[in-house]
Each structure stands twice: as C-alpha cells, then as structure tokens.
Design a protein around this motif. Sequence first.
Motif, PDB file in Angstrom:
ATOM      1  N   MET A   1       0.754  -1.207   0.128  1.00  0.00           N
ATOM      2  CA  MET A   1       0.145  -0.043   0.167  1.00  0.00           C
ATOM      3  C   MET A   1       0.809   1.205   0.042  1.00  0.00           C
ATOM      4  O   MET A   1       1.531   1.464   0.881  1.00  0.00           O
ATOM      5  CB  MET A   1      -0.783   0.066   1.142  1.00  0.00           C
ATOM      6  N   GLU A   2       0.746   1.872  -0.977  1.00  0.00           N
ATOM      7  CA  GLU A   2       1.468   3.144  -1.299  1.00  0.00           C
ATOM      8  C   GLU A   2       1.394   4.044  -0.061  1.00  0.00           C
ATOM      9  O   GLU A   2       2.461   4.737   0.604  1.00  0.00           O
ATOM     10  CB  GLU A   2       1.125   3.760  -2.504  1.00  0.00           C
ATOM     11  N   GLU A   3       0.136   4.399   0.507  1.00  0.00           N
ATOM     12  CA  GLU A   3       0.146   5.490   1.370  1.00  0.00           C
ATOM     13  C   GLU A   3       0.584   5.087   2.911  1.00  0.00           C
ATOM     14  O   GLU A   3       0.645   5.835   3.732  1.00  0.00           O
ATOM     15  CB  GLU A   3      -1.587   5.536   1.760  1.00  0.00           C
ATOM     16  N   PHE A   4       0.998   3.852   2.989  1.00  0.00           N
ATOM     17  CA  PHE A   4       1.580   3.262   4.164  1.00  0.00           C
ATOM     18  C   PHE A   4       2.807   2.822   4.113  1.00  0.00           C
ATOM     19  O   PHE A   4       3.223   1.822   4.476  1.00  0.00           O
ATOM     20  CB  PHE A   4       0.438   2.194   4.882  1.00  0.00           C
ATOM     21  N   GLU A   5       3.671   3.530   3.492  1.00  0.00           N
ATOM     22  CA  GLU A   5       4.926   3.051   2.999  1.00  0.00           C
ATOM     23  C   GLU A   5       5.946   3.200   4.045  1.00  0.00           C
ATOM     24  O   GLU A   5       5.879   4.027   5.014  1.00  0.00           O
ATOM     25  CB  GLU A   5       5.512   3.885   1.915  1.00  0.00           C
ATOM     26  N   LYS A   6       6.519   1.875   4.419  1.00  0.00           N
ATOM     27  CA  LYS A   6       7.625   1.732   5.399  1.00  0.00           C
ATOM     28  C   LYS A   6       8.878   2.453   5.170  1.00  0.00           C
ATOM     29  O   LYS A   6       9.358   2.478   3.953  1.00  0.00           O
ATOM     30  CB  LYS A   6       7.611   0.351   5.992  1.00  0.00           C
ATOM     31  N   ASP A   7       9.557   2.882   6.405  1.00  0.00           N
ATOM     32  CA  ASP A   7      10.746   3.548   6.154  1.00  0.00           C
ATOM     33  C   ASP A   7      11.905   2.780   5.528  1.00  0.00           C
ATOM     34  O   ASP A   7      12.016   1.736   6.215  1.00  0.00           O
ATOM     35  CB  ASP A   7      11.106   4.272   7.350  1.00  0.00           C
ATOM     36  N   LYS A   8      12.572   2.937   4.353  1.00  0.00           N
ATOM     37  CA  LYS A   8      13.762   2.198   3.895  1.00  0.00           C
ATOM     38  C   LYS A   8      14.803   2.215   4.713  1.00  0.00           C
ATOM     39  O   LYS A   8      15.769   1.098   4.955  1.00  0.00           O
ATOM     40  CB  LYS A   8      13.866   2.567   2.624  1.00  0.00           C
ATOM     41  N   ASP A   9      15.067   3.260   5.619  1.00  0.00           N
ATOM     42  CA  ASP A   9      16.142   3.242   6.422  1.00  0.00           C
ATOM     43  C   ASP A   9      16.034   2.430   7.734  1.00  0.00           C
ATOM     44  O   ASP A   9      16.770   2.394   8.514  1.00  0.00           O
ATOM     45  CB  ASP A   9      16.443   4.875   6.744  1.00  0.00           C
ATOM     46  N   PHE A  10      14.965   1.891   8.003  1.00  0.00           N
ATOM     47  CA  PHE A  10      14.534   1.135   9.038  1.00  0.00           C
ATOM     48  C   PHE A  10      15.266  -0.057   9.443  1.00  0.00           C
ATOM     49  O   PHE A  10      15.767  -0.179  10.483  1.00  0.00           O
ATOM     50  CB  PHE A  10      12.888   0.916   9.273  1.00  0.00           C
ATOM     51  N   ASN A  11      15.529  -0.695   8.263  1.00  0.00           N
ATOM     52  CA  ASN A  11      16.472  -1.921   8.604  1.00  0.00           C
ATOM     53  C   ASN A  11      18.091  -1.483   9.213  1.00  0.00           C
ATOM     54  O   ASN A  11      18.496  -2.347   9.802  1.00  0.00           O
ATOM     55  CB  ASN A  11      16.592  -2.673   7.126  1.00  0.00           C
ATOM     56  N   ASN A  12      18.299  -0.510   8.321  1.00  0.00           N
ATOM     57  CA  ASN A  12      19.884   0.015   8.733  1.00  0.00           C
ATOM     58  C   ASN A  12      19.611   0.272  10.157  1.00  0.00           C
ATOM     59  O   ASN A  12      20.509   0.060  11.114  1.00  0.00           O
ATOM     60  CB  ASN A  12      20.300   1.336   8.142  1.00  0.00           C
ATOM     61  N   GLU A  13      18.717   1.213  10.628  1.00  0.00           N
ATOM     62  CA  GLU A  13      18.635   1.325  12.030  1.00  0.00           C
ATOM     63  C   GLU A  13      18.316   0.288  13.000  1.00  0.00           C
ATOM     64  O   GLU A  13      19.031   0.241  14.191  1.00  0.00           O
ATOM     65  CB  GLU A  13      17.028   2.312  12.211  1.00  0.00           C
ATOM     66  N   LEU A  14      17.600  -0.618  12.502  1.00  0.00           N
ATOM     67  CA  LEU A  14      17.246  -2.010  13.334  1.00  0.00           C
ATOM     68  C   LEU A  14      18.843  -2.457  13.573  1.00  0.00           C
ATOM     69  O   LEU A  14      18.795  -3.067  14.673  1.00  0.00           O
ATOM     70  CB  LEU A  14      16.645  -2.918  12.505  1.00  0.00           C
ATOM     71  N   ASN A  15      19.592  -2.720  12.609  1.00  0.00           N
ATOM     72  CA  ASN A  15      20.730  -3.364  12.878  1.00  0.00           C
ATOM     73  C   ASN A  15      21.694  -2.588  13.995  1.00  0.00           C
ATOM     74  O   ASN A  15      22.840  -3.297  14.449  1.00  0.00           O
ATOM     75  CB  ASN A  15      21.544  -3.391  11.311  1.00  0.00           C
ATOM     76  N   SER A  16      21.636  -1.481  14.148  1.00  0.00           N
ATOM     77  CA  SER A  16      22.218  -0.598  15.049  1.00  0.00           C
ATOM     78  C   SER A  16      21.787  -1.007  16.441  1.00  0.00           C
ATOM     79  O   SER A  16      22.549  -0.669  17.304  1.00  0.00           O
ATOM     80  CB  SER A  16      22.296   0.658  14.706  1.00  0.00           C
ATOM     81  N   LEU A  17      20.711  -1.564  16.749  1.00  0.00           N
ATOM     82  CA  LEU A  17      20.050  -1.677  17.893  1.00  0.00           C
ATOM     83  C   LEU A  17      20.788  -2.964  18.584  1.00  0.00           C
ATOM     84  O   LEU A  17      21.369  -3.787  17.943  1.00  0.00           O
ATOM     85  CB  LEU A  17      18.615  -2.044  17.929  1.00  0.00           C
ATOM     86  N   SER A  18      20.510  -3.274  19.849  1.00  0.00           N
ATOM     87  CA  SER A  18      21.316  -4.350  20.410  1.00  0.00           C
ATOM     88  C   SER A  18      20.545  -5.793  20.071  1.00  0.00           C
ATOM     89  O   SER A  18      19.370  -5.452  19.623  1.00  0.00           O
ATOM     90  CB  SER A  18      21.192  -4.349  21.902  1.00  0.00           C
ATOM     91  N   ASP A  19      21.003  -6.858  20.223  1.00  0.00           N
ATOM     92  CA  ASP A  19      20.630  -7.993  19.918  1.00  0.00           C
ATOM     93  C   ASP A  19      19.215  -8.167  20.288  1.00  0.00           C
ATOM     94  O   ASP A  19      18.325  -8.838  19.549  1.00  0.00           O
ATOM     95  CB  ASP A  19      21.339  -9.085  20.281  1.00  0.00           C
ATOM     96  N   VAL A  20      18.901  -7.863  21.457  1.00  0.00           N
ATOM     97  CA  VAL A  20      17.530  -8.133  22.219  1.00  0.00           C
ATOM     98  C   VAL A  20      16.743  -7.406  21.426  1.00  0.00           C
ATOM     99  O   VAL A  20      15.622  -7.917  20.946  1.00  0.00           O
ATOM    100  CB  VAL A  20      17.752  -7.550  23.611  1.00  0.00           C
ATOM    101  N   LEU A  21      16.915  -6.153  21.064  1.00  0.00           N
ATOM    102  CA  LEU A  21      15.598  -5.275  20.384  1.00  0.00           C
ATOM    103  C   LEU A  21      15.669  -5.713  18.786  1.00  0.00           C
ATOM    104  O   LEU A  21      14.639  -5.802  18.214  1.00  0.00           O
ATOM    105  CB  LEU A  21      15.852  -3.986  20.593  1.00  0.00           C
ATOM    106  N   SER A  22      16.980  -5.916  18.171  1.00  0.00           N
ATOM    107  CA  SER A  22      16.666  -6.398  16.532  1.00  0.00           C
ATOM    108  C   SER A  22      16.290  -7.529  16.302  1.00  0.00           C
ATOM    109  O   SER A  22      15.860  -7.920  15.297  1.00  0.00           O
ATOM    110  CB  SER A  22      18.122  -6.082  16.164  1.00  0.00           C
ATOM    111  N   LYS A  23      16.174  -8.590  17.284  1.00  0.00           N
ATOM    112  CA  LYS A  23      15.639  -9.937  17.128  1.00  0.00           C
ATOM    113  C   LYS A  23      14.336 -10.095  17.604  1.00  0.00           C
ATOM    114  O   LYS A  23      13.389 -10.201  17.148  1.00  0.00           O
ATOM    115  CB  LYS A  23      16.653 -10.936  17.469  1.00  0.00           C
ATOM    116  N   ALA A  24      14.579 -10.344  18.883  1.00  0.00           N
ATOM    117  CA  ALA A  24      13.088 -11.069  19.497  1.00  0.00           C
ATOM    118  C   ALA A  24      11.965 -10.012  19.527  1.00  0.00           C
ATOM    119  O   ALA A  24      11.001 -10.377  19.251  1.00  0.00           O
ATOM    120  CB  ALA A  24      13.527 -11.237  21.210  1.00  0.00           C
ATOM    121  N   GLY A  25      12.256  -8.782  19.730  1.00  0.00           N
ATOM    122  CA  GLY A  25      11.265  -7.566  19.873  1.00  0.00           C
ATOM    123  C   GLY A  25      10.565  -7.687  18.677  1.00  0.00           C
ATOM    124  O   GLY A  25       9.366  -7.126  18.485  1.00  0.00           O
ATOM    125  N   ARG A  26      11.150  -7.611  17.457  1.00  0.00           N
ATOM    126  CA  ARG A  26      10.481  -7.557  16.104  1.00  0.00           C
ATOM    127  C   ARG A  26       9.250  -8.488  15.970  1.00  0.00           C
ATOM    128  O   ARG A  26       8.319  -8.199  15.088  1.00  0.00           O
ATOM    129  CB  ARG A  26      11.424  -7.775  15.078  1.00  0.00           C
TER     130      ARG A  26
END
Lengths: 182, 159
Positions: free
Chosen positions: B1-26
């Motif tokens: 859905m075009e109107e609810f486009e997710k942020d492309k930079d989000f994955n880069n940002e996610l990689n910078s999080l700690s293991d706990v937040l980047s894996k289990a929390g998702r």
Amino acid sequence: MSHPEDKELLEMFRQEQSSHYAFNLIVRKYQQRLYHHIKRMVTDHEDANDVLQNTFIKVWKGLHSFREDSQLYTWLYRIASNESITFINKRKKRKATSIEEVHEISELSNSGSVSPHPDQMEMKIQKAIDALPEQQKMVFSLRYFDEMKYEDMSEVLNVSVGALKASYHHAVKKVEKIILGH
Amino acid sequence: MEEFEKDKDFNNELNSLSDVLSKAGRDFKSSAPDGYFDQFPTLMSERVAQGSQKLSWSSWFKMIFNQRIAIPALASLLLIVVIFNSDYSNKQSEDIFQAEVIQQADPAVLLAFVDEYDIRNEIIRNEMEIDISVLDSDNTLEYFENSDINIENLIYDNL
C-alpha cells in the motif's frame, strides 16, 4: 485481503449513498494497525477496544470535513494517539502510577537470561514500553513496531523530525536497559 | 500500500540496535481475542448507524431517564419549587401587617394578631358587658363584630 486506496475510499465516503460502506472499509483496512498501536499504549484489551471505538466514532464525525492536507492514515493515527493519551490521563487520575510495575520489571530482568523464551520476551518488552513516558512510548511504538517514517510521525504527533529522532534514541536505550536488567 | 510506505532506512537503524531489540522484539505483536477483528467493523457500523438516526419520542424518553443528569435536575427543580413556596409564604405573613392588607383581611385572621391583654383593656375602656373570663378566640370575634370597637386599631397598636 486487498484494500482500496485511501483516495478511492475518501471519494466513496463523500457520496452520501456510499458513505457508510466506505467507512466500513476504512475500519476494516486500519482496525488492526490502530488496535495494536492503541494496545501498546493502554496495555489492556478492554481499554484498547474502548479507545479504538472512540477513535473510529471521531473519524466518522470528522471525516466529512477532512481536507486531505495530511494523509488519511497519519490523520487516523493522530486521532488514535490523542484518544490513547486522553484515556491514559483519565486513568492516571483514577489510580496512582504503579511503582510496583517497575519493580516487577527489574525482578523479571534479573531472573532471565539474555535470550529468554518468546512469551517472556513479549511480556518484558510490553513492561519496558509501559515504563516509558507517554511521548516516548508513542514514538517507540510508531517507529519500532509500525516502522513509520519520521516525516509521517511528525504529522501524527506534531513534533519536529529532529525531536522525534532524539526521543526514539532515548526510548530505545531505556527499553534495552530495562530488558537487559541493567 | 503506497500510503503506508515503511521507512527504507528502518532496517539500517534496526541493525544498530542491540541483539535483544533487533531480533526478539520484532516478532512481538500484541494479540486480540479470536474473532475480534471480524466483529469489530460490524459493531462500528451499528454504532455509527445508531448515531445517524433521528431520535424517536421513545428514544428521547429513554435518553432523558437514562442520563445521569436527570436525577440532579429533578432534585434541583424540586428545591426551586420548595424555596419559592417558602419565600411566598413568608412574604404573605409579612404582608398581613401592611395597612392595605389589614383593611381587606378577614377579622378572624386579624384577631390572631391582637394581644389578649389589649382586648381586655378595650372591653373595660368601652364598658362592654362581657364576662372577660369566658373570652376565647371564637366568641371574642363575635363580641367585637357586634361592637363599635375597631379591630384594625388594635392591630396597629400591636405593630
């Protein structure tokens, strides 16, 4: 299930004979996202159900004068966020903020390992989110779970992109700290 | 859905999080009871349809008696009526001492405002042949009505 585009829904809504149908489609399209967003804020299902209903009643009343200055979905999120904050503030007045919950989080954190069971992880994350201030909770939920762009978040929360990035950074650090039990 | 486009930079940002937040929390999604999202649109449509309908007489009646405001409003109305009545009664008893009212009033009512001592004096002064010892509220009036004594004067004396 595929949903019609927002523009199409709005056009349909503006025609009197199809406004109820269009509203029903809007509810179907956005109910889950808004429900999860609200529930992360208010925690309890019954409360989330009440807030979600109030949100869509406001949407119904306000959609007639919606001018498309913003996107439909950011407008919906804004109403849901405002309704959640209003609900939380009312609830706060009814009962004092629970300090016990923070203690429970620490106890849970200290007893668990770095890679806990998924159910336990869910509980930990929810409790960690609950411990955040309202604004950070909102920012964390929209970014981390809904993967919303900062520009859209800025429309929803009426806060600058820079402030949102800073708020998200602080929220992430706090959540990590609580989960890891530091 | 075009109107609810997710942020492309989000994955880069996610990689910078700690293991706990980047894996289990998702994987964390808050759950709703089974069937909740199937029923919710119908519930909303019903609520909206109810709100759009014009209220019938019976709906108005129900609404008035269901509102929390109905009981305090009724109590307030009763209080206003009581206060008004009380004020009106006090005003009436005050008015009895007004000259115009005295002239028009029933002598029996006026007599209630006359001191017995004054009545006795008046009888003596006018040398009336009345046994003072048998005076009571019923026969005093009769005596005065048959005499030249003006009850109104006695009233004024007592004011």
